[in-house]
Scaffold this active site. Structure first.
Site, mmCIF file in Angstrom:
data_model
loop_
_atom_site.group_PDB
_atom_site.id
_atom_site.type_symbol
_atom_site.label_atom_id
_atom_site.label_comp_id
_atom_site.label_asym_id
_atom_site.label_seq_id
_atom_site.Cartn_x
_atom_site.Cartn_y
_atom_site.Cartn_z
ATOM 1 N N HIS A 231 36.116 38.522 46.000
ATOM 2 C CA HIS A 231 35.734 37.823 44.780
ATOM 3 C C HIS A 231 36.563 38.270 43.576
ATOM 4 O O HIS A 231 37.098 37.420 42.879
ATOM 5 C CB HIS A 231 34.238 37.920 44.482
ATOM 6 C CG HIS A 231 33.902 36.960 43.383
ATOM 7 N ND1 HIS A 231 33.901 35.591 43.575
ATOM 8 C CD2 HIS A 231 33.685 37.132 42.078
ATOM 9 C CE1 HIS A 231 33.671 34.985 42.434
ATOM 10 N NE2 HIS A 231 33.537 35.884 41.502
ATOM 11 N N TYR A 235 39.602 36.710 39.986
ATOM 12 C CA TYR A 235 39.844 37.045 38.581
ATOM 13 C C TYR A 235 41.248 37.586 38.385
ATOM 14 O O TYR A 235 41.808 37.487 37.298
ATOM 15 C CB TYR A 235 38.779 38.016 38.067
ATOM 16 C CG TYR A 235 37.421 37.385 38.145
ATOM 17 C CD1 TYR A 235 37.123 36.268 37.368
ATOM 18 C CD2 TYR A 235 36.466 37.830 39.046
ATOM 19 C CE1 TYR A 235 35.906 35.636 37.481
ATOM 20 C CE2 TYR A 235 35.240 37.196 39.160
ATOM 21 C CZ TYR A 235 34.969 36.098 38.371
ATOM 22 O OH TYR A 235 33.779 35.455 38.492
#
Lengths: 591, 72
Positions: A231, A235
């Site tokens: 995850h 970013y």
């Protein structure tokens, strides 16, 4: 003759490095794009020329080339530009910089060859393990080794940028960290924490397993370690796009960044919150307690805050720019924005798509509603809006600004560039809309042939055939958009050297770093908080997974205990005791 | 023109999400459009926007502030 003040004029050696990183990125984009259209046409059934078993090799190549090579090569180029420009100094040791680039290039070549070798039977090398390369799918060791080298290359790149900052700090002890440098450093700190998960997954489990050094692994453990990294890596792709929205978009809009302190807060929040969220990809994984999933959901929802802050700051900066250009009224200022400029239009459309992606992301992140869309085509629609548009379209748009800066040549065609970014927006609208809607019908992702005998997906509006057509149309438009993009990259490379290039500058600020509390620049503090949150979020889930399934899978546990074993042991014990008692009784009777 | 050419291009592009979502939204009020009907609605909208864009503002044929962008 007028000399320009472009990046290549101030930092010629670094410009070569950035250019090489960008070209590596574009090569990956081209490969990933080709595999993208192949799988689009195959899956929708319009044109199938590969075996369906090879679909997963295509899917792996599409995923790895785009979300690992394209994005990360591009961002190391952007970060090198950001550090050198905002600190106004070259890299400390150019050989070291080329060293990390070389390591990344070698690594991705090894991984890429391992993936592409899956298309031929001439060798037993293959790596059709998809981008999410956790067990039980197993790749050739070369794939994992390549990924390790690639990630180590990014670590060294980060060390290079920290080294520049430390050197600059010695000379400027009382100055605030320039905003682009601050963004690079916080992103890299997040990346160091995040990649610990994938490093552990590969070095401790997947690589030894692939080499035959261990017989098995605990699949849930490798999945969890993957998502520890899987995850936050989004970013890592997104932060350079955010950086462009903060430091370049206001400038091309004709204005200034609305708030430097808000931008710093956003990057600090991403450093703190990016990693302890990975378990939200595992809501349907048995073996992780619901409470741990709830913690991951809470952290994920907090991540909406920096994205909403970004939406506010970026739109405010654009409005400021538009009003500087004569825009008036509540909405009239929108017409004064530089829509003719592909750099601006591409980033603006990417930001608009990212808003939609945020909404579908909230559905993914909600623990209960996630069950509706988990592992469906919806998720594919979601990440084609995030990494496939917010990131990719921003990268392509800023390429039109960067190319003259790093090549010294004027952009080949601004009109073609504008058409390209608009075409990407339209193509992705068609494709991702149909993917989201397909997901709501339960259409699975990662399926070569989502057509089943005796079963019909029932579309609420229109039909499955129409959704398939919409996806194919979107895929074709996106491919055409890529062709236009590469035409511009080649055309620009073939242009002659220009002496009339825009200066290498980024946006000023309306509210500058002097308005930002000093504590925001305390990188040690934010890193410590990030580590503590990771410990809170992951310690107990990992311990629980290892406790239940063992480090290397249940079969290797020293004491395999299951209910069947207990029954067997009880039966043996009972027989033994009964026999003993009978013997004693018999002896007693016969004494 | 009432809007710059680039602005017009972006407005037309924004029709794409509007049209693909329109079918879903209309189905909530029991209006179900076919693909062909949606395409016709789209074509009508494109024509309306083009007519609006190319009509001279205040009848003087001058460009508007939207064309500020073309200076960039």
């Amino acid at each position: 003759m007028t000399m320009s003040n472009a990046y290549i004029d101030d930092f010629p050696a670094e410009a070569k490095l950035v250019r090489t990183a960008f070209y590596s990125s574009f090569l990956a984009l081209a490969l990933g794009g080709v595999f993208g259209i192949i799988q689009t046409l195959h899956r929708t059934g319009y044109y199938r020329f590969i075996d369906s078993a090879d679909y997963y090799t295509v899917l792996t190549a599409h995923g790895v080339f785009l979300v690992i090579s394209f994005t990360i090569f591009f961002l190391v180029g952007v970060f090198t530009w950001a550090i050198t420009t905002s600190l106004d100094r070259g890299v400390e040791d150019l050989r070291f910089s080329w060293g990390w680039y070389g390591l990344m290039a070698t690594g991705i070549t090894l991984s890429g060859v391992a993936i592409l070798a899956g298309f031929t039977d001439a060798t037993d090398i293959s790596a059709s393990v998809l981008f999410t390369f956790y067990a039980p799918l197993q790749a050739h060791p070369m794939f994992y080794l390549g990924l390790v080298l690639f990630v180590v290359g990014t670590w060294l790149a980060g060390a290079d940028w920290f080294r520049s900052w430390w050197a600059w700090k010695q000379e400027n002890p009382d100055s605030r960290i320039p905003l682009p440098t601050f963004m690079v450093l916080t992103t890299m700190l997040m990346w160091y924490i995040a990649t610990l998960g994938v490093a552990a997954a590969i070095l401790l489990f997947l690589l030894p397993w692939s080499l035959g050094l261990v017989d098995s692994v605990n699949p849930l453990l490798t999945r969890t370690l993957f998502w520890f990294f899987g995850h936050p890596v989004v970013y890592f792709w997104l932060m350079p796009a955010y950086m462009m929205w903060y430091v370049l978009l206001p400038k091309v809009s004709g204005g200034k960044l609305f708030s430097d302190p808000l931008a710093r807060v956003v990057f600090v929040l991403f450093l703190i919150l990016s990693v302890p969220t990975g378990i939200h990809h595992q809501y349907l994984d048995p073996g992780i307690a619901e409470g741990f999933k709830f913690i991951a959901m809470t952290n994920t929802m907090f991540l909406l805050l920096p994205s909403l802050l970004t939406a506010f700051t970026v739109v405010a900066s654009m409005e400021h720019g538009a009003r500087q250009r004569g825009g008036e009224g509540y909405f009239g200022w929108l017409t004064a924005l530089p829509w003719r400029d592909p750099v601006f239009t591409g980033m603006a459309l990417a930001g608009l798509m990212f808003a939609a992606a945020g909404f579908s992301g909230m559905i993914n992140a909600g623990m209960n509603i996630n069950y509706l869309v988990h592992n469906t085509f919806w998720v594919v629609g979601h990440f084609h809006l995030t990494v496939g548009t917010a990131v990719a379209l921003t990268f392509m748009a800023v390429t039109y600004w960067f190319l003259p800066q790093i090549t010294g040549r004027a952009l080949w065609s601004r009109s073609v560039a504008l058409g390209q970014v608009v075409l990407w927006f339209v193509g992705m609208t068609f494709m991702s809309n149909a993917m989201h809607r397909g997901g709501l019908l339960g259409v699975p992702r990662r399926t070569a042939e989502p057509q089943y005998d005796g079963f019909e997906f029932e579309a609420a509006v229109g039909s499955m055939g129409e959704l398939q057509a919409q996806i194919a149309l979107g895929g074709i438009l996106l491919t055409l958009s890529l062709v236009l993009f590469f035409a511009n990259v080649f055309g620009t490379a073939l242009n002659g050297r220009s002496d009339e290039l825009p200066a290498n500058e980024y946006a000023g600020t309306l509210s500058g770093p002097e308005d930002a509390p000093l504590v925001l620049d305390n990188l040690k503090l934010w890193t410590a908080i990030a580590v503590v949150l990771v410990i809170f979020a992951y310690t107990f889930p990992l311990l629980s997974i290892v406790d239940r399934g063992g480090l290397f899978g249940p079969d290797i546990n020293p004491l395999p205990v299951s209910l069947e074993t207990v029954h067997l042991l009880a039966f043996v014990l009972e027989s033994h005791v009964t026999g003993t008692l009978e013997s004693i009784a018999w002896l007693g009777v016969n004494r | 023109m009432r809007i710059s050419k680039a602005g017009l291009l972006v407005v037309l592009a924004l029709l794409a999400p509007l049209l693909v979502e329109l079918r879903t939204v209309l189905s909530w009020v029991n209006v179900e459009l076919t693909v062909l009907e949606t395409a016709v609605v789209g074509a009508v909208l494109v024509v309306v926007i083009l007519v609006w864009a190319f009509l001279p503002e205040n009848g003087d044929g001058k460009t508007t502030e939207g064309d500020v962008s073309s200076e960039n």
